[in-house]
Write a protein that holds these residues in place. Structure first.
Motif, PDB file in Angstrom:
ATOM      1  N   SER A 179       0.653  -1.026  -0.007  1.00  0.00           N
ATOM      2  CA  SER A 179      -0.181   0.015   0.120  1.00  0.00           C
ATOM      3  C   SER A 179       0.822   1.161   0.113  1.00  0.00           C
TER       4      SER A 179
ATOM      5  N   ASP B   4       0.952   5.805  -1.166  1.00  0.00           N
ATOM      6  CA  ASP B   4      -0.036   7.029  -1.153  1.00  0.00           C
ATOM      7  C   ASP B   4       0.239   7.630  -2.447  1.00  0.00           C
TER       8      ASP B   4
ATOM      9  N   SER C 248      -9.215   5.904  -3.544  1.00  0.00           N
ATOM     10  CA  SER C 248      -8.111   5.051  -3.462  1.00  0.00           C
ATOM     11  C   SER C 248      -8.641   4.062  -4.485  1.00  0.00           C
TER      12      SER C 248
ATOM     13  N   SER D 219      -7.269   0.142  -5.809  1.00  0.00           N
ATOM     14  CA  SER D 219      -6.630  -1.171  -5.717  1.00  0.00           C
ATOM     15  C   SER D 219      -6.505  -2.146  -7.086  1.00  0.00           C
TER      16      SER D 219
ATOM     17  N   LYS E  15      -2.258  -1.362  -3.410  1.00  0.00           N
ATOM     18  CA  LYS E  15      -3.330  -0.340  -3.335  1.00  0.00           C
ATOM     19  C   LYS E  15      -2.556   0.960  -3.117  1.00  0.00           C
ATOM     20  N   PHE E  16      -3.379   2.070  -3.615  1.00  0.00           N
ATOM     21  CA  PHE E  16      -2.864   3.565  -3.437  1.00  0.00           C
ATOM     22  C   PHE E  16      -3.895   4.147  -3.177  1.00  0.00           C
ATOM     23  N   VAL E  17      -3.573   5.057  -1.910  1.00  0.00           N
ATOM     24  CA  VAL E  17      -4.554   5.836  -1.288  1.00  0.00           C
ATOM     25  C   VAL E  17      -4.229   7.324  -1.310  1.00  0.00           C
TER      26      VAL E  17
ATOM     27  N   GLN F 171      -2.483   3.519   7.270  1.00  0.00           N
ATOM     28  CA  GLN F 171      -3.531   3.589   6.169  1.00  0.00           C
ATOM     29  C   GLN F 171      -2.794   3.040   5.058  1.00  0.00           C
ATOM     30  N   TYR F 172      -1.400   3.133   4.807  1.00  0.00           N
ATOM     31  CA  TYR F 172      -0.836   2.878   3.830  1.00  0.00           C
ATOM     32  C   TYR F 172       0.663   2.564   4.391  1.00  0.00           C
ATOM     33  N   ARG F 173       1.386   1.528   4.092  1.00  0.00           N
ATOM     34  CA  ARG F 173       2.422   1.136   4.717  1.00  0.00           C
ATOM     35  C   ARG F 173       3.950   1.307   3.920  1.00  0.00           C
TER      36      ARG F 173
ATOM     37  N   ARG G 119       6.477   4.250   2.197  1.00  0.00           N
ATOM     38  CA  ARG G 119       6.312   5.689   1.862  1.00  0.00           C
ATOM     39  C   ARG G 119       7.674   6.101   1.290  1.00  0.00           C
TER      40      ARG G 119
END
Length: 610
Positions: free
Chosen positions: A60, A62, A228, A230, A255-257, A273-275, A277
């Motif tokens: 995940s 951003d 988002s 996915s 997944k992109f938030v 929320q995303y992991r 970065r």
């Protein structure tokens, strides 16, 4: 056009030791290198891949802004991020070599080293779209016809040497080029996603969240419009056992938030929320990673080196505006930027001033021109304006300040340059030679660059400019960028280790008049045009380096933009569930080859439930 014997009869470099160079017959091979080796032509997998990597878990990340379309190859709409995961290309690049391609949809290619005006791509008979239908040469031709006729202008320009696309049979497609001058085009045509012809005919120009039919490793999953998106790994993906794909695409979901600002995005990372970065904010890297999950040992910080040029992030001056036509004005606007103060107060001393358009790589021009550079430059010097000519020959150094925040030396220099250019002051306001007030609007979207641009705006006002910062929403920003409707704007020019024909889209005169092209500066300089042609026609690695260094000197000496800051390598932070091989690629983070440690992921999930 540079008249140089080295620019004629250019031979594409293909590393196949058992083929004598004297053979003048078509060659069929499984790897292509443009002035670059094909070191892994017989390898079972790429050296930065783990062929035994476990599959599963979620990657995940951003994203910024918003989206309203799934097709990024149209000229309208704002495409969702990550759509490249939906599609295969004919060949795919090595992350360890400058410009080398290995089989994906195409199992091999045929070309003639003595007549590089054509190349044949052989479609792998096993290649399948998501619906199980075979990928054929008709799909390849339909894809390129759509992109060449309906795609973004900078892509049309990049592929402009394609004269025709001929279907030989179901699995062979022949690209015919306007000449045999552009050697890298043989590889370039292998880099683009291939769509199903039926999908192109029905939906290519529709603004829709339904993607065109692809053959890639992932299918579109859940889409939360504007928030988002996915992608779900296709368990029936036809190409999972290809050499370039072994140990790749290990995540069950990507997944992109979406967030509207980096500040909010950072808070999202803290809360899981995303992991994963990429950390582009120096203050975060220096002081921001002190939250509980870090102290619990659940966050990794890693600086990953790269041999690629540092992307040139800069304030572009729109040369289509009369205000910027005088090079002395452009020099003045560069002198007004106080990098030393900003690096000290905002960036914790972590950034470098970008002294080159290819900063941090062997392509960057350093010192004064070498003898080889002078041989190229000498016949061009008379075509340059005096200030640019002098700067091309000198050792390049951007203005520096004392870091106090006043930038007195830089502003005094800028004021003198403006007065020399015919500007004048009346009641503390700056006026152009024709009597019009000197006004500059800097365009931006989002909030990330505000803290960098506002100090610069203050310095412009101290010079007498009526300077403003205009923040607009994403769709308006992208439309204004397409139409070149701005005075100044921050742009980023990412470069590879094998620059070539794409440089004309960045800096070429023709691109300056094409809405949607990449020449955001609006440069029209015949000498730069000649050098982009020379670079596209380079016949070996030494010539690529030589012509790139000369192009670097010409671009810097034109003072077309205000270089901001950058950093060699990439800082990444991630929750302790992701793993990678010890030997990462030399030219990229290579996230597609990472994987999830399921036990570690369970620990992270349990922590986040607390």
């Amino acid at each position: 056009m540079i008249k140089n014997a080295m620019l004629k009869a250019v031979l594409l470099t293909i590393t196949i030791s058992w083929i004598p160079a004297s053979i003048a017959v078509p060659i069929t091979t499984t790897a292509l290198g443009h002035n670059s080796p094909t070191e892994y032509i017989d390898a079972p997998y790429m050296p930065y891949a783990n062929p035994d990597a476990p599959t599963g878990g979620v990657l995940s990340l951003d994203a910024r802004g918003t989206f309203n379309a799934a097709n990024k190859w149209m000229t309208t709409g704002v495409a969702m991020i990550g759509t490249d995961y939906l599609y295969d290309t004919l060949m795919t690049g090595s992350l360890n070599e400058a410009f080398t391609m290995y089989p994906q949809l195409a199992s091999k290619v045929t070309y003639d080293p003595d007549d590089t005006s054509w190349i044949i791509y052989h479609i792998n008979p096993a290649a399948r779209f998501w619906d199980g239908s075979p990928v054929t040469s008709q799909d390849v031709k339909a894809t390129y016809d759509a992109i060449l006729n309906k795609g973004p202008m900078y892509i049309r320009s990049y592929l402009g040497d394609i004269k025709d696309i001929e279907i030989i049979d179901k699995r062979r497609v022949k690209f015919i080029f306007a000449s045999d001058d552009n050697k890298e085009i043989l590889l370039t045509v292998g880099q683009f996603p291939i769509f199903a012809k039926s999908s192109i005919d029905a939906d290519f120009e529709k603004i829709s969240l339904t993607p065109l039919m692809g053959s890639g490793p992932y299918k579109l999953g859940r889409v939360d419009a504007g928030r988002s998106v996915s992608y779900i790994r296709d368990p029936n993906y036809w190409g999972r056992d290809l050499m370039v794909n072994r140990g790749r695409y290990n995540f069950d979901m990507i997944k992109f938030v979406y967030y509207q600002s980096d500040e909010i995005a950072f808070e999202g990372f803290k809360s899981g929320q995303y992991r994963f970065r990429p950390e582009n904010k120096a203050s975060n890297w220096a002081t921001g990673y002190n939250f509980p999950a870090v102290k619990a040992g659940l966050i990794h910080k890693e600086s990953i080196s790269s041999q690629n040029p540092v992307p040139m992030q800069a304030l572009v001056m729109n040369m289509r505006r009369p205000l910027f036509q005088d090079i002395r004005v452009r020099q003045a606007l560069t002198a007004a930027y106080d990098f030393e103060w900003m690096n000290k107060t905002l960036f914790h001393g972590q950034y470098e001033r970008l002294q080159s358009f290819f900063h941090g790589s062997e392509l960057a021009a350093t010192g004064t021109p070498s003898a080889a550079e002078m041989q190229v430059l000498t016949p061009l010097l008379s075509k340059l304006e005096p200030i640019q000519r002098q700067a091309v020959l000198a050792e390049w150094q951007l203005p520096t300040s004392d870091g106090s925040g006043f930038n007195r030396k830089g502003l005094l220099k800028a004021r003198k340059l403006l007065l020399d250019a015919g500007f004048y002051y009346d009641d503390m306001q700056l006026y152009q030679p024709g009597g019009k007030q000197a006004q500059i609007e800097i365009l931006m979207t989002g909030e990330t660059m505000g803290r960098v641009l506002l100090p610069y705006i203050r310095n412009l006002k101290r010079l007498g400019f009526d300077a403003t910062l205009r923040q607009v929403d994403g769709p308006q920003y992208y439309e204004r960028m397409r139409r070149f409707d701005y005075d100044m704007v921050v742009d980023v020019f990412a470069q590879s280790l094998s620059p070539g024909a794409e440089q004309a889209a960045f800096w070429g005169s023709a691109a300056a008049d094409q809405p949607g092209n990449r020449n955001t500066v609006g440069i029209k300089n015949t000498v730069i045009d000649e050098m982009t042609v020379a670079l596209a026609n380079a016949e070996n690695r030494d010539e690529i380096i030589l012509y790139t260094q000369v192009l670097d000197r010409l671009l810097r000496a034109g003072h077309y933009l205000v270089p901001l800051y950058g950093k060699s390598g990439t800082n990444v932070a991630y929750w302790d569930q992701y793993r990678h091989t010890k030997q990462l690629p030399t030219n990229a983070v290579g996230i597609d080859y990472w994987w999830v440690d399921k036990e570690a992921e369970t620990r992270v999930n349990q922590y986040l439930k607390q």
